[in-house]
Design a protein around this motif. Sequence first.
Motif, PDB file in Angstrom:
ATOM      1  N   LEU A 185      -0.505  -4.308   3.546  1.00  0.00           N
ATOM      2  CA  LEU A 185       0.362  -3.158   3.305  1.00  0.00           C
ATOM      3  C   LEU A 185      -0.341  -2.105   2.449  1.00  0.00           C
ATOM      4  O   LEU A 185      -0.184  -0.898   2.677  1.00  0.00           O
ATOM      5  CB  LEU A 185       1.648  -3.620   2.614  1.00  0.00           C
ATOM      6  N   ARG A 186      -1.115  -2.563   1.480  1.00  0.00           N
ATOM      7  CA  ARG A 186      -1.855  -1.602   0.645  1.00  0.00           C
ATOM      8  C   ARG A 186      -2.879  -0.828   1.460  1.00  0.00           C
ATOM      9  O   ARG A 186      -3.041   0.382   1.287  1.00  0.00           O
ATOM     10  CB  ARG A 186      -2.541  -2.345  -0.502  1.00  0.00           C
ATOM     11  N   ARG A 187      -3.578  -1.533   2.346  1.00  0.00           N
ATOM     12  CA  ARG A 187      -4.568  -0.841   3.179  1.00  0.00           C
ATOM     13  C   ARG A 187      -3.895   0.178   4.083  1.00  0.00           C
ATOM     14  O   ARG A 187      -4.404   1.282   4.283  1.00  0.00           O
ATOM     15  CB  ARG A 187      -5.357  -1.861   3.994  1.00  0.00           C
ATOM     16  N   LEU A 188      -2.745  -0.198   4.656  1.00  0.00           N
ATOM     17  CA  LEU A 188      -2.025   0.741   5.520  1.00  0.00           C
ATOM     18  C   LEU A 188      -1.540   1.951   4.735  1.00  0.00           C
ATOM     19  O   LEU A 188      -1.647   3.091   5.184  1.00  0.00           O
ATOM     20  CB  LEU A 188      -0.838   0.033   6.179  1.00  0.00           C
ATOM     21  N   ALA A 189      -1.003   1.705   3.526  1.00  0.00           N
ATOM     22  CA  ALA A 189      -0.530   2.811   2.695  1.00  0.00           C
ATOM     23  C   ALA A 189      -1.678   3.701   2.251  1.00  0.00           C
ATOM     24  O   ALA A 189      -1.551   4.933   2.192  1.00  0.00           O
ATOM     25  CB  ALA A 189       0.215   2.265   1.483  1.00  0.00           C
ATOM     26  N   GLY A 190      -2.818   3.085   1.945  1.00  0.00           N
ATOM     27  CA  GLY A 190      -3.981   3.858   1.525  1.00  0.00           C
ATOM     28  C   GLY A 190      -4.544   4.732   2.630  1.00  0.00           C
ATOM     29  O   GLY A 190      -5.194   5.741   2.368  1.00  0.00           O
ATOM     30  N   ALA A 191      -4.298   4.337   3.890  1.00  0.00           N
ATOM     31  CA  ALA A 191      -4.799   5.111   5.028  1.00  0.00           C
ATOM     32  C   ALA A 191      -3.859   6.250   5.414  1.00  0.00           C
ATOM     33  O   ALA A 191      -4.211   7.093   6.242  1.00  0.00           O
ATOM     34  CB  ALA A 191      -5.008   4.193   6.226  1.00  0.00           C
ATOM     35  N   ALA A 192      -2.667   6.272   4.826  1.00  0.00           N
ATOM     36  CA  ALA A 192      -1.708   7.342   5.127  1.00  0.00           C
ATOM     37  C   ALA A 192      -2.157   8.654   4.493  1.00  0.00           C
ATOM     38  O   ALA A 192      -3.012   8.662   3.594  1.00  0.00           O
ATOM     39  CB  ALA A 192      -0.328   6.944   4.609  1.00  0.00           C
ATOM     40  N   PRO A 193      -1.617   9.783   4.968  1.00  0.00           N
ATOM     41  CA  PRO A 193      -1.971  11.060   4.346  1.00  0.00           C
ATOM     42  C   PRO A 193      -1.721  11.043   2.848  1.00  0.00           C
ATOM     43  O   PRO A 193      -0.721  10.487   2.376  1.00  0.00           O
ATOM     44  CB  PRO A 193      -1.054  12.062   5.059  1.00  0.00           C
ATOM     45  N   ALA A 194      -2.620  11.641   2.083  1.00  0.00           N
ATOM     46  CA  ALA A 194      -2.538  11.621   0.619  1.00  0.00           C
ATOM     47  C   ALA A 194      -1.614  12.731   0.131  1.00  0.00           C
ATOM     48  O   ALA A 194      -1.865  13.911   0.405  1.00  0.00           O
ATOM     49  CB  ALA A 194      -3.924  11.789   0.021  1.00  0.00           C
ATOM     50  N   PRO A 195      -0.553  12.381  -0.616  1.00  0.00           N
ATOM     51  CA  PRO A 195       0.326  13.410  -1.169  1.00  0.00           C
ATOM     52  C   PRO A 195      -0.263  13.998  -2.450  1.00  0.00           C
ATOM     53  O   PRO A 195      -0.476  13.295  -3.436  1.00  0.00           O
ATOM     54  CB  PRO A 195       1.626  12.656  -1.454  1.00  0.00           C
ATOM     55  N   ALA A 196      -0.550  15.290  -2.432  1.00  0.00           N
ATOM     56  CA  ALA A 196      -1.176  15.962  -3.577  1.00  0.00           C
ATOM     57  C   ALA A 196      -0.349  17.172  -3.982  1.00  0.00           C
ATOM     58  O   ALA A 196       0.212  17.871  -3.130  1.00  0.00           O
ATOM     59  CB  ALA A 196      -2.600  16.381  -3.238  1.00  0.00           C
ATOM     60  N   PHE A 197      -0.274  17.395  -5.282  1.00  0.00           N
ATOM     61  CA  PHE A 197       0.423  18.572  -5.821  1.00  0.00           C
ATOM     62  C   PHE A 197      -0.632  19.526  -6.350  1.00  0.00           C
ATOM     63  O   PHE A 197      -1.379  19.183  -7.270  1.00  0.00           O
ATOM     64  CB  PHE A 197       1.373  18.165  -6.942  1.00  0.00           C
ATOM     65  N   PRO A 198      -0.732  20.745  -5.796  1.00  0.00           N
ATOM     66  CA  PRO A 198      -1.754  21.685  -6.259  1.00  0.00           C
ATOM     67  C   PRO A 198      -1.293  22.511  -7.453  1.00  0.00           C
ATOM     68  O   PRO A 198      -0.240  23.153  -7.423  1.00  0.00           O
ATOM     69  CB  PRO A 198      -1.977  22.582  -5.039  1.00  0.00           C
ATOM     70  N   ILE A 236       5.898  17.433  -8.236  1.00  0.00           N
ATOM     71  CA  ILE A 236       4.902  16.542  -8.824  1.00  0.00           C
ATOM     72  C   ILE A 236       5.376  15.098  -8.779  1.00  0.00           C
ATOM     73  O   ILE A 236       4.573  14.165  -8.744  1.00  0.00           O
ATOM     74  CB  ILE A 236       4.587  16.977 -10.269  1.00  0.00           C
ATOM     75  N   ARG A 237       6.690  14.881  -8.734  1.00  0.00           N
ATOM     76  CA  ARG A 237       7.242  13.530  -8.681  1.00  0.00           C
ATOM     77  C   ARG A 237       6.992  12.867  -7.333  1.00  0.00           C
ATOM     78  O   ARG A 237       7.138  11.653  -7.194  1.00  0.00           O
ATOM     79  CB  ARG A 237       8.737  13.565  -8.969  1.00  0.00           C
ATOM     80  N   HIS A 238       6.616  13.635  -6.334  1.00  0.00           N
ATOM     81  CA  HIS A 238       6.334  13.090  -5.011  1.00  0.00           C
ATOM     82  C   HIS A 238       4.840  12.990  -4.733  1.00  0.00           C
ATOM     83  O   HIS A 238       4.447  12.687  -3.608  1.00  0.00           O
ATOM     84  CB  HIS A 238       6.991  13.953  -3.934  1.00  0.00           C
ATOM     85  N   ALA A 239       4.023  13.261  -5.718  1.00  0.00           N
ATOM     86  CA  ALA A 239       2.571  13.289  -5.534  1.00  0.00           C
ATOM     87  C   ALA A 239       1.918  12.055  -6.133  1.00  0.00           C
ATOM     88  O   ALA A 239       2.440  11.427  -7.064  1.00  0.00           O
ATOM     89  CB  ALA A 239       1.993  14.546  -6.174  1.00  0.00           C
ATOM     90  N   ARG A 240       0.773  11.713  -5.592  1.00  0.00           N
ATOM     91  CA  ARG A 240      -0.102  10.703  -6.178  1.00  0.00           C
ATOM     92  C   ARG A 240      -1.315  11.350  -6.827  1.00  0.00           C
ATOM     93  O   ARG A 240      -1.910  10.796  -7.741  1.00  0.00           O
ATOM     94  CB  ARG A 240      -0.569   9.710  -5.112  1.00  0.00           C
ATOM     95  N   ILE A 241      -1.660  12.548  -6.319  1.00  0.00           N
ATOM     96  CA  ILE A 241      -2.842  13.253  -6.812  1.00  0.00           C
ATOM     97  C   ILE A 241      -2.415  14.609  -7.362  1.00  0.00           C
ATOM     98  O   ILE A 241      -1.734  15.378  -6.679  1.00  0.00           O
ATOM     99  CB  ILE A 241      -3.886  13.485  -5.698  1.00  0.00           C
ATOM    100  N   LEU A 242      -2.791  14.880  -8.602  1.00  0.00           N
ATOM    101  CA  LEU A 242      -2.664  16.232  -9.145  1.00  0.00           C
ATOM    102  C   LEU A 242      -3.982  16.938  -8.860  1.00  0.00           C
ATOM    103  O   LEU A 242      -5.026  16.557  -9.387  1.00  0.00           O
ATOM    104  CB  LEU A 242      -2.389  16.195 -10.647  1.00  0.00           C
ATOM    105  N   LEU A 243      -3.930  17.942  -7.997  1.00  0.00           N
ATOM    106  CA  LEU A 243      -5.129  18.689  -7.618  1.00  0.00           C
ATOM    107  C   LEU A 243      -5.151  19.996  -8.400  1.00  0.00           C
ATOM    108  O   LEU A 243      -4.365  20.910  -8.136  1.00  0.00           O
ATOM    109  CB  LEU A 243      -5.125  18.974  -6.116  1.00  0.00           C
ATOM    110  N   VAL A 244      -6.037  20.080  -9.375  1.00  0.00           N
ATOM    111  CA  VAL A 244      -6.190  21.303 -10.159  1.00  0.00           C
ATOM    112  C   VAL A 244      -7.276  22.134  -9.482  1.00  0.00           C
ATOM    113  O   VAL A 244      -8.448  21.754  -9.470  1.00  0.00           O
ATOM    114  CB  VAL A 244      -6.557  21.004 -11.622  1.00  0.00           C
TER     115      VAL A 244
END
Length: 376
Positions: free
Chosen positions: A6-19, A44-52
């Motif tokens: 499940l982790r591998r499948l989740a990791g392969a999904a599109p990455a949610p990022a907040f710019p 930002i609560r729906h993101a895994r990556i904060l993209l500055v």
Amino acid sequence: MAIAILRRLAGAAPAPAFPAIGAGMRAAADDLFLDGRLIRADSIRHARILLVAGPVREADQDDIRRLHDQMLHPRATLWWKSNPVPDFAEPATCDEDDPVAAIEAIHRALIEGARDSEPDILPNEPPNPWRGKGDYGQGGEGMMGGTPYGRPMAMTDDDLRDGLALDAYTAPFGPFLPMLPPGLKLSVTLQGDVIQTAKLLRPPSAQAEAYDGTVTALRALGRFLPILGLEAHAVRCLEAARSLSAGKPIELAKIRQFLFWSGALAAIPSGIGMVEDTDVRMRVERWLAALDESPTGGLDGSATMSPLKPARLVDLLRGREWSEAILIVNSFDTDTLISLAPVEAEDAETEGRAREDGIRMDHEGHGTHAHGATGT
């Protein structure tokens, strides 16, 4: 075994990022999220990556820290063509024109547990003492007042339009609120959804986008249409702008026809944001008209309006419903908006007092955090 799969499948999904977009990177960020391997998180609560993305002004550094701490775990930050601000331990950076591979790698490592989630930067405590203070323990006098959890309690005031006594709530919005231009920070007093007063705390970050005719119009439409709920049309405009910038031919007539039949113009209230005899609807009509021009024609510096010193953004927003205010703000290009948004001395003092009091209520599209920062 099942968890690992499940982790591998989740990791392969599109990455949610907040710019969090700094100077000169708005167009690049718009193009970046056209890539299907990424999801542009509206909160930002729906993101895994904060993209500055791009340089961050010194005044915005505290906002970046609060924004970071409001991400859910696991989380990480990527500094794209940006210098990390202090307090970020072991920051990940990327100076490539295309950071998608770096974002994907960080996201996959987070989900699969190969990378530790970033810890909080700010202390997990209220921004100001209030518990047990005042007549009812909320920090104020009587049943009203005080700043429990860092938010001032709403106080009754006369409504600007009809004089009815309604609760008025004052809070800052920005500088990374998705529905506002990057860098713009306002202190707004709302009664219901009507803006009673607005003060400019910081102008938008300079973007230095060239006035290149049709591309400029397409980018403006791509940022404006989501406010009307026309996300698919917005994506079509941004994709066309990217293609034209790369020298690829585009059927502009078809795009203009789609937009005409979308009802976008009819959804814009007439007469709002009037500056030099043009309102929001007229400015959008200019963008649509530019789609009839060649890629090198259409809009130019004169068409986007020269600096407008007699007008002030905060005056245009006063008395408007929140939805109308967002349309007004996004109907101007960045340079024009900066000319409409001088920081007055009293506005600077307003932000200074908020800093001294430790009230952190910036709105970034997400919920309240224990640090006292509230979602935009």
